[in-house]
Design a protein around this motif. Structure first.
Motif, mmCIF file in Angstrom:
data_model
loop_
_atom_site.group_PDB
_atom_site.id
_atom_site.type_symbol
_atom_site.label_atom_id
_atom_site.label_comp_id
_atom_site.label_asym_id
_atom_site.label_seq_id
_atom_site.Cartn_x
_atom_site.Cartn_y
_atom_site.Cartn_z
ATOM 1 N N GLN A 148 -33.711 42.572 41.965
ATOM 2 C CA GLN A 148 -33.763 43.762 42.807
ATOM 3 C C GLN A 148 -32.362 44.206 43.226
ATOM 4 O OE1 GLN A 148 -36.834 43.786 45.804
ATOM 5 N NE2 GLN A 148 -35.565 44.969 47.218
ATOM 6 N N GLY A 149 -31.490 43.268 43.542
ATOM 7 C CA GLY A 149 -30.103 43.590 43.849
ATOM 8 C C GLY A 149 -29.828 44.001 45.272
ATOM 9 N N ILE A 150 -30.630 44.914 45.812
ATOM 10 C CA ILE A 150 -30.497 45.398 47.182
ATOM 11 C C ILE A 150 -31.889 45.695 47.713
ATOM 12 C CG2 ILE A 150 -28.196 46.413 46.902
ATOM 13 C CD1 ILE A 150 -29.557 49.113 46.452
ATOM 14 N N THR A 151 -31.983 45.913 49.015
ATOM 15 C CA THR A 151 -33.259 46.356 49.555
ATOM 16 C C THR A 151 -33.512 47.789 49.088
ATOM 17 O OG1 THR A 151 -32.149 47.053 51.585
ATOM 18 C CG2 THR A 151 -33.169 44.873 51.572
ATOM 19 N N THR A 152 -34.723 48.262 49.265
ATOM 20 C CA THR A 152 -35.063 49.604 48.803
ATOM 21 C C THR A 152 -34.160 50.636 49.459
ATOM 22 O OG1 THR A 152 -36.762 49.706 50.501
ATOM 23 C CG2 THR A 152 -37.457 49.066 48.298
ATOM 24 N N THR A 153 -33.914 51.725 48.749
ATOM 25 C CA THR A 153 -32.904 52.698 49.167
ATOM 26 C C THR A 153 -33.407 53.689 50.202
ATOM 27 O OG1 THR A 153 -33.518 54.090 47.298
ATOM 28 C CG2 THR A 153 -31.725 52.532 46.972
ATOM 29 N N GLY A 154 -34.692 53.795 50.382
ATOM 30 C CA GLY A 154 -35.223 54.723 51.368
ATOM 31 C C GLY A 154 -35.846 53.947 52.513
ATOM 32 N N THR A 155 -37.163 53.891 52.539
ATOM 33 C CA THR A 155 -37.868 53.139 53.560
ATOM 34 C C THR A 155 -37.656 51.648 53.331
ATOM 35 O OG1 THR A 155 -39.541 54.864 53.702
ATOM 36 C CG2 THR A 155 -40.118 52.715 54.587
ATOM 37 N N LEU A 156 -37.175 50.952 54.347
ATOM 38 C CA LEU A 156 -36.969 49.510 54.250
ATOM 39 C C LEU A 156 -38.301 48.777 54.411
ATOM 40 C CD1 LEU A 156 -33.717 49.309 56.392
ATOM 41 C CD2 LEU A 156 -33.895 49.134 53.902
ATOM 42 N N PRO A 157 -38.363 47.506 54.044
ATOM 43 C CA PRO A 157 -39.621 46.752 54.186
ATOM 44 C C PRO A 157 -40.124 46.779 55.619
ATOM 45 C CG PRO A 157 -38.030 45.527 52.869
ATOM 46 C CD PRO A 157 -37.294 46.702 53.423
ATOM 47 N N PRO A 158 -41.444 46.910 55.822
ATOM 48 C CA PRO A 158 -41.986 46.962 57.188
ATOM 49 C C PRO A 158 -41.637 45.701 57.977
ATOM 50 C CG PRO A 158 -43.652 47.571 55.562
ATOM 51 C CD PRO A 158 -42.482 47.034 54.793
ATOM 52 N N ILE A 159 -41.464 45.884 59.277
ATOM 53 C CA ILE A 159 -41.221 44.740 60.150
ATOM 54 C C ILE A 159 -42.510 43.923 60.239
ATOM 55 C CG2 ILE A 159 -40.565 43.993 62.471
ATOM 56 C CD1 ILE A 159 -39.033 46.602 62.781
ATOM 57 N N GLU A 160 -42.422 42.644 59.926
ATOM 58 C CA GLU A 160 -43.601 41.794 59.926
ATOM 59 C C GLU A 160 -44.114 41.578 61.342
ATOM 60 O OE1 GLU A 160 -40.709 41.182 58.586
ATOM 61 O OE2 GLU A 160 -40.833 40.231 56.621
ATOM 62 N N ALA A 161 -45.420 41.416 61.465
ATOM 63 C CA ALA A 161 -46.063 41.273 62.775
ATOM 64 C C ALA A 161 -45.544 40.070 63.544
ATOM 65 C CB ALA A 161 -47.576 41.173 62.593
ATOM 66 N N GLN A 162 -45.079 39.038 62.845
ATOM 67 C CA GLN A 162 -44.636 37.822 63.522
ATOM 68 C C GLN A 162 -43.433 38.052 64.423
ATOM 69 O OE1 GLN A 162 -43.611 36.217 59.482
ATOM 70 N NE2 GLN A 162 -42.012 35.126 60.614
ATOM 71 N N SER A 182 -27.957 64.188 53.300
ATOM 72 C CA SER A 182 -26.828 64.201 54.233
ATOM 73 C C SER A 182 -25.494 64.243 53.507
ATOM 74 C CB SER A 182 -26.882 62.980 55.151
ATOM 75 O OG SER A 182 -26.859 61.776 54.384
ATOM 76 N N SER A 183 -25.470 63.764 52.259
ATOM 77 C CA SER A 183 -24.260 63.804 51.447
ATOM 78 C C SER A 183 -24.664 63.658 49.989
ATOM 79 C CB SER A 183 -23.298 62.679 51.838
ATOM 80 O OG SER A 183 -23.749 61.433 51.336
ATOM 81 N N LEU A 184 -23.675 63.729 49.087
ATOM 82 C CA LEU A 184 -23.943 63.532 47.663
ATOM 83 C C LEU A 184 -23.797 62.072 47.253
ATOM 84 C CD1 LEU A 184 -22.250 66.623 45.934
ATOM 85 C CD2 LEU A 184 -24.610 66.326 46.715
ATOM 86 N N GLU A 185 -23.566 61.184 48.188
ATOM 87 C CA GLU A 185 -23.453 59.769 47.866
ATOM 88 C C GLU A 185 -24.828 59.171 47.601
ATOM 89 O OE1 GLU A 185 -21.496 57.917 51.113
ATOM 90 O OE2 GLU A 185 -19.584 58.942 50.793
ATOM 91 N N LEU A 186 -24.887 58.186 46.712
ATOM 92 C CA LEU A 186 -26.123 57.442 46.535
ATOM 93 C C LEU A 186 -26.446 56.721 47.834
ATOM 94 C CD1 LEU A 186 -25.595 55.900 42.989
ATOM 95 C CD2 LEU A 186 -27.408 57.509 43.627
ATOM 96 N N PRO A 187 -27.684 56.764 48.294
ATOM 97 C CA PRO A 187 -28.017 56.121 49.568
ATOM 98 C C PRO A 187 -27.973 54.603 49.480
ATOM 99 C CG PRO A 187 -29.993 56.999 48.529
ATOM 100 C CD PRO A 187 -28.842 57.478 47.715
ATOM 101 N N GLY A 188 -27.806 53.987 50.642
ATOM 102 C CA GLY A 188 -27.807 52.538 50.718
ATOM 103 C C GLY A 188 -26.591 51.921 50.057
#
Length: 741
Positions: free
Chosen positions: A437-451, A620-626
């Motif tokens: 995977q290399g990095i976390t997802t570039t848009g919505t990050l993984p949901p915060i776990e209930a724990q 917001s810019s022309l840069e790749l996100p994340g």
């Protein structure tokens, strides 16, 4: 026989008289003979409803029908109604046999939450093919799926010129050149309307940004307006015979587009000779009398201005009956011309309309639109007989493929072939394909776990959710419950008992206990507004009407320490979703290390990167996100045989471009994503796409680069670059782009 004398004359031979008598007798008995199946019904219908006579012109049929309509029946055609299963709806008139109008989004496939449809590549991918024949097939497939879903008005194509590549809807348009856009859009329209579905060319006019799109004024001179921003609309009218035009949210020279006499009456209906009808974008109508007299024919999606207010304006003489009749006539003649009366749809919103032929077309279009930007040392095409291992890297390659854009052009795919799946299948058993995977997802990050979440009661896991019947979090909640995560997509439906499906709000509260100390990244995604507070500090402010949009922010947190957390959300029509995600410190380093090691141990590394575009917000810019730029650089250092595949909605900056030997632009490729890119990578098809837009070397090279030009100051966007848009600007200024149009 006294009537035969004058008919036949005194010298008529007896044989002739006999023939005439037999003929008259047969004519008289004709009504007693068995009817041809359906003939009598058609004759009766044509007699009772003469506008159903197909031999008449659409204008004549519209005139005949209009003459039988009451004022209320006329007004019923001029605005949207609640009910129905489509994004826009006008009910049928059963007394006169007028079909219902079902208006549905469709630049890249049947949208608005519909399932059982084909997710085609984004229109910009078709633009990169420069293939009008392929575009016509694309339109035919879209039209047939709209018809199969029971919709008979497709809200497509989008022909706004890409003035600034930060525009959030660049993926659903056709690039920066007026002529290329006009040719491709005309082919698309012809394809859609061949299926007896009205095409709607949009958004008229100078609609080139999402930032303040409902209030900004595009201040543009007449020459630029006609040469750059109106060309595609003119071709759509004169060459393709488009049935409908959608006017835009923005103002043009300080007059709202949907009540702009110069745009609607003088230019569109006058100079261009447009015989069809003009509808407003959803909520883009701002008045009754000014709008109808300027040339707006249909308000969408409701009757705020063209319902009772318009009726009163007619009754008190502010609006003439001739003005009403013209608007109604335009709608009816278009319905006749495209075949809505003669070929009524029998489809259903729940029908499955995708098929193998459309899936193949989706793949063909994705292949044809892929652009080979760079191929040093002939690294491509890949030869399975010479390579033994491939590293496939990036969220877009597997866990989060960027197959489609967002907003009203978002299509729910029946499936998505990921790049990892496509490459693995194509490589065959002789090549080892591994993924990181290399990095976390570039848009919505993984949901915060209930724990890590605790409600205010102090017991259990999750956050306390309070749901309100208004959009202001006011009064007492009608629903209270503990939600384990904030990761919801209600798709326009009610979130729970007692809560309406639209115009509601919610608040989640409790404590967050982080597992490690360090810098956390939070993401908050929503349609419409959302806010995140940590210890009463506003961390993310996403509070506005919008299509699905993600905002991120960082904050230092200490392990084991509880932090008060509050998330607020409101919904104001259309889709409804909200998701709170995070990235735990240390996760990025571990993921990146895995990707680097995999790249180092493989013959070839292929990195997939993406941006996330949607109606409702600009980039917001022309840069790749994340951290995608860092990912590419790290992989390229580990493996000099690195290929980068861009799944973007437009140009991006590439600080690493000299470090990688091969580079492909694959846009948003639709459901056949992986199969299409694998066919290109292995040379099964030629990556023959050509850029429909200029890729700049730096953000300062953009034509509209000053705040006064974009996004504008005090809602005034100055189009001072004039006709020098896209490649014209680079040529005029002598600027060498990174990759040219």
């Amino acid at each position: 026989m006294r009537y035969l004398g004058p008919l036949c004359g005194a010298k008529t031979a007896p044989r002739t008289l006999l023939i005439l008598l037999l003929t008259l007798l047969l004519l008289g008995l004709g009504s007693l003979s068995p009817a041809v199946p359906g003939a009598q019904a058609r004759t009766t219908a044509a007699t009772a409803r003469p506008w159903m006579n197909r031999s008449l012109s659409p204008d004549r049929r519209a005139d005949l029908l209009l003459a039988q309509m009451t004022l209320d029946e006329k007004l019923a055609l001029l605005h949207g109604w609640s009910g129905g299963s489509y994004v826009g709806y006008i009910p049928a008139n059963t007394r006169l046999g007028i079909p219902a109008l079902g208006l549905e989004d469709g630049p890249a496939g049947v949208a608005d939450g519909m399932t059982g449809v084909t997710a085609f590549p984004a229109p910009e991918a078709l633009a990169a093919s420069w293939d009008t024949s392929l575009m016509r097939q694309y339109g035919q497939a879209l039209g047939s799926e709209e018809w199969g879903k029971g919709a008979n008005v497709a809200l497509a194509p989008t022909v706004n010129i890409l003035r600034n590549p930060q525009w959030g809807r660049s993926f659903e348009t056709l690039g920066e050149d007026p002529y290329l856009t006009a040719m491709l859009a005309s082919a698309d329209i012809e394809g859609i309307q061949s299926q007896h579905v009205i095409a709607t060319v949009k958004h008229y006019a100078a609609n080139n940004q999402e930032y303040h799109r409902t209030t900004v004024s595009a201040n543009v001179d007449e020459r630029t307006l006609h040469e750059i921003y109106l060309t595609a609309f003119e071709y759509a009218v004169k060459e393709a015979g488009v049935g409908a035009v959608m006017c835009s949210y923005n103002k043009v020279n300080n007059v709202y587009a949907c009540e702009n006499p110069y745009l609607l009456a003088t230019t569109l209906k006058g100079t261009f000779g447009f015989p069809g009808f003009v509808m407003s974008d959803w909520g883009a109508t701002h008045s009754t009398v000014p709008a109808i007299t300027a040339g707006l024919d249909m308000e969408m999606p409701d009757s705020t201005y063209f319902g009772n207010a318009l009726k009163q304006a007619v009754l008190n003489g502010q609006v003439s009956m001739a003005t009403i009749d013209e608007a109604v006539h335009r709608i009816l003649r278009t319905m006749f011309a495209i075949g809505l009366f003669d070929y009524p749809t029998t489809g259903s919103p729940k029908a499955t309309v995708t098929n193998a032929q459309h899936a193949q077309l989706a793949r063909q279009a994705a292949e044809a639109g892929t652009v080979l930007l760079k191929n040093d040392g002939q690294l491509l095409p890949l030869d399975p007989s010479k390579i033994h291992s491939i590293a496939v890297i990036g969220p877009a390659a597997s866990v989060a493929p960027q197959a489609t854009g967002g907003g009203s052009a978002h299509v729910i795919p029946p499936y998505v072939v990921t790049p990892l799946q496509g490459i693995t299948q194509r490589a065959g058993s002789g090549v080892t394909v591994r993924y990181a995977q290399g990095i976390t997802t570039t848009g919505t990050l993984p949901p915060i776990e209930a724990q890590y979440l605790t409600p205010p009661s102090g017991s259990g896991q999750g956050l306390l959710g309070e749901y309100f019947t208004n959009m202001t979090l006011s009064g007492s909640p009608v629903l209270t419950r503990v939600d384990s995560q904030i990761n919801f997509d209600w798709n326009g439906q009610s979130p729970g008992p007692g809560v309406p499906a639209t115009q509601w709000s919610a608040r989640w509260t409790g404590t967050l206990t982080p597992p490690v100390s360090g810098t956390y990244t939070f993401s908050l995604t929503s349609d419409d507004g959302s806010r995140l507070y940590i210890n009463n500090q506003l961390l993310i402010d996403n509070w506005r009407d919008q299509a699905t949009t993600t905002e991120t922010a960082t904050i230092q947190l200490t392990a084991g320490q509880p932090y008060a957390i509050r998330v607020e959300y409101y919904q104001n029509g259309g889709a409804s979703n909200v998701a709170l995600g995070w990235s735990i410190p240390g996760q990025e380093n571990a993921l990146l290390s895995q990707a680097v090691e995999l790249a180092r141990s493989s013959d070839v590394a292929i990195v997939f990167v993406n941006d996330v575009e949607s109606e409702g917000s600009d980039r917001s810019s022309l840069e790749l996100p994340g951290a995608q730029d860092q990912l590419i650089e790290a992989v390229a250092q580990a493996n000099p045989r690195t290929i980068v595949v861009l799944n973007t909605g437009g140009p991006v900056l590439m600080p690493w471009v000299d470090q990688v030997p091969a580079l492909l632009e694959a846009w948003y490729p639709g459901q056949e994503d992986g199969n299409a890119i694998a066919a290109v990578l292995f040379g099964d098809v030629n990556p023959s796409g050509k850029l429909p837009m200029t890729f700049p070397r730096s953000a300062s090279d953009l034509p509209a680069s000053t705040p006064a030009q974009y996004p504008g100051i005090n809602d005034q966007a100055d189009y001072s670059e004039g006709v020098f848009v896209g490649y014209r600007y680079y040529d005029e200024r002598g600027i060498t782009p990174l990759f040219p149009f």
